[in-house]
Design an enzyme around this catalytic site. Structure first.
Site, mmCIF file in Angstrom:
data_model
loop_
_atom_site.group_PDB
_atom_site.id
_atom_site.type_symbol
_atom_site.label_atom_id
_atom_site.label_comp_id
_atom_site.label_asym_id
_atom_site.label_seq_id
_atom_site.Cartn_x
_atom_site.Cartn_y
_atom_site.Cartn_z
ATOM 1 N N TYR A 1 14.333 1.342 -84.174
ATOM 2 C CA TYR A 1 14.241 0.581 -83.021
ATOM 3 C C TYR A 1 15.592 -0.490 -83.105
ATOM 4 O O TYR A 1 16.002 -0.779 -82.407
ATOM 5 C CB TYR A 1 13.124 -0.117 -82.875
ATOM 6 N N HIS B 1 31.461 0.331 -104.939
ATOM 7 C CA HIS B 1 30.202 -0.093 -104.360
ATOM 8 C C HIS B 1 30.222 -1.804 -104.179
ATOM 9 O O HIS B 1 29.706 -2.325 -103.390
ATOM 10 C CB HIS B 1 29.117 0.083 -105.180
#
Length: 414
Positions: A378, A342
């Site tokens: 969006y 990570h």
């Protein structure tokens, strides 16, 4: 006259039920079908009641009188033998039902597990399936063994603490807090549905030490990153793991998403990787640098006919296991307190921000989306042109670091 065995035996049925009296309130009731029942008439709390003592001849006259005497003693002691009999029947029926449910693998009615399963079913539509399954698994591992069979109404705070104490002892504090939260949620549900009146988990909260934030280790100094990249190039593991390890710093996506990367989501011509991010529940676009495309073209002849880009070495159709990259880094000498799978995300975020790239573009590339779902959908392609330039510049920058050049950080206008 008291009853005798002969009288009981010779009593004949009549058109209507009739009684033959014995002593101390006991009598034999003879029904029209010939059945014979011993009964006791007694008074308790000012009310006249009748208690069944057995069926003749299965119950003998002597046995009926013994039951009568025991019942009369209960009355003298202030105990209603009829109510006691009802309670015993209820307990016996409950024990039989309990055994049947346990044999069938079902939780006991009104037990903690029964109420917890109901609550889990009620929230299933509000969370992702993977999250729901993790929650169920936590109950099965850490809660049901301690609380599952207990009546939810009778559970006290010490019993809740007994379920969480082993996690505290092992310093698994994050899990301890999650388990506590789940237990408390079950009791909130139980209170609302009339199973109990209070939440015994409330008093336990203060007994769980706070969880300190644990940051995943990552290298952020260019010279350290350069050495890491050179070490990765020298990794001697399987070809699939080599490619996954080299691919990770180029795209810096979540390790789970890289290992589960599917060929159907990759468009090498468009130089894009498009996939659904389960953590943020949005469609994410990852622009692929020339170096990333080249690496995928390199591994495609080996894994391109399958589902996953980086499949398991077992050949069982599953993706590479979640500990593979971690193990590879450890093999190279990078323990978890130095660099993690990570950590490539932290490395990229730190250095790209230092190089002057738009923080918004970096966050979009990391798929750190706005919490508002509509806004997230969006914005999923927002800054895409800038991100294409950034990802290519980042790959070039990593190549320069690996080559050992004196690298000048390249800003967003480079």
């Amino acid at each position: 006259m008291p009853l005798s065995d002969v009288t009981c035996k010779n009593a004949k049925p009549q058109e209507k039920p009739y009684k033959i009296a014995d002593e101390k309130g006991m009598f034999l009731l003879v029904s029209p079908n010939g059945s014979k029942y011993f009964r006791l008439k007694y008074r308790f709390a000012g009310k006249e009641k009748t208690l069944a003592l057995g069926v003749y001849p299965e119950t003998s006259l002597k046995q009926a009188r013994e039951k009568r005497d025991a019942a009369r003693k209960q009355v003298m002691d202030g105990i209603d033998p009829g109510q006691t009999r009802k309670q015993e029947k209820t307990q016996k029926a409950a024990a039989i039902d309990r055994k049947k449910r346990l044999d069938a693998g079902l939780p006991i009615i009104n037990s903690f597990e029964h109420v917890a399963r109901d609550w889990l079913a009620s929230i299933a539509h509000t969370v992702r399936d993977i999250t729901h399954q993790k929650k169920i698994r936590r109950f099965e591992l850490h809660t049901f063994p301690f609380l599952g069979a207990l009546p939810v109404k009778e559970i006290k705070s010490p019993e809740v603490y007994s379920a969480i104490k082993p996690l505290i002892a092992k310093n698994e504090l994050e899990t301890a807090h999650r388990v506590h939260s789940d237990i408390s949620a079950v009791f909130s549900y139980a209170i609302a549905h009339g199973f109990t009146d209070y939440d015994p988990a409330q008093a336990v909260a203060a007994q769980i030490p706070p969880q300190k934030a644990k940051h995943r280790a990552a290298l952020t100094e260019p010279k350290d990153v350069a050495q890491l990249l050179r070490d990765i190039c020298n990794y001697q593991g399987t070809f699939v793991v080599q490619c996954a390890l080299r691919f990770s710093p180029l795209v810096f996506q979540r390790p789970g998403e890289i290992r589960q990367m599917e060929w159907k989501d990759i468009d090498l011509n468009a130089k894009e990787w498009r996939y659904f991010v389960t953590k943020t529940e949005v469609l994410h676009i990852v622009p692929l640098s020339k170096q990333a495309v080249s690496l995928l073209e390199e591994i495609k002849p080996l894994t391109g006919s399958g589902r996953y880009v980086f499949p398991s070495s077992r050949g069982d159709g599953r993706p590479m296991s979640d500990g593979t990259i971690r193990t590879a880094l450890k093999t190279l000498g990078y323990d978890s307190d130095m660099m993690t799978a990570h950590g490539f995300r932290t490395t990229a975020s730190t250095l790209l921000n230092e190089q002057g790239w738009s923080p918004d573009a970096i966050e979009r590339q990391l798929c750190h989306m706005p919490k508002d779902a509509v806004r997230a959908a969006y914005n999923r392609a927002q800054y895409l042109d800038e991100r294409r330039r950034m990802m290519q510049a980042w790959a070039d920058y990593l190549d320069s670091l690996k080559a050992g050049a004196d690298v000048i950080p390249i800003g967003k206008r480079a």
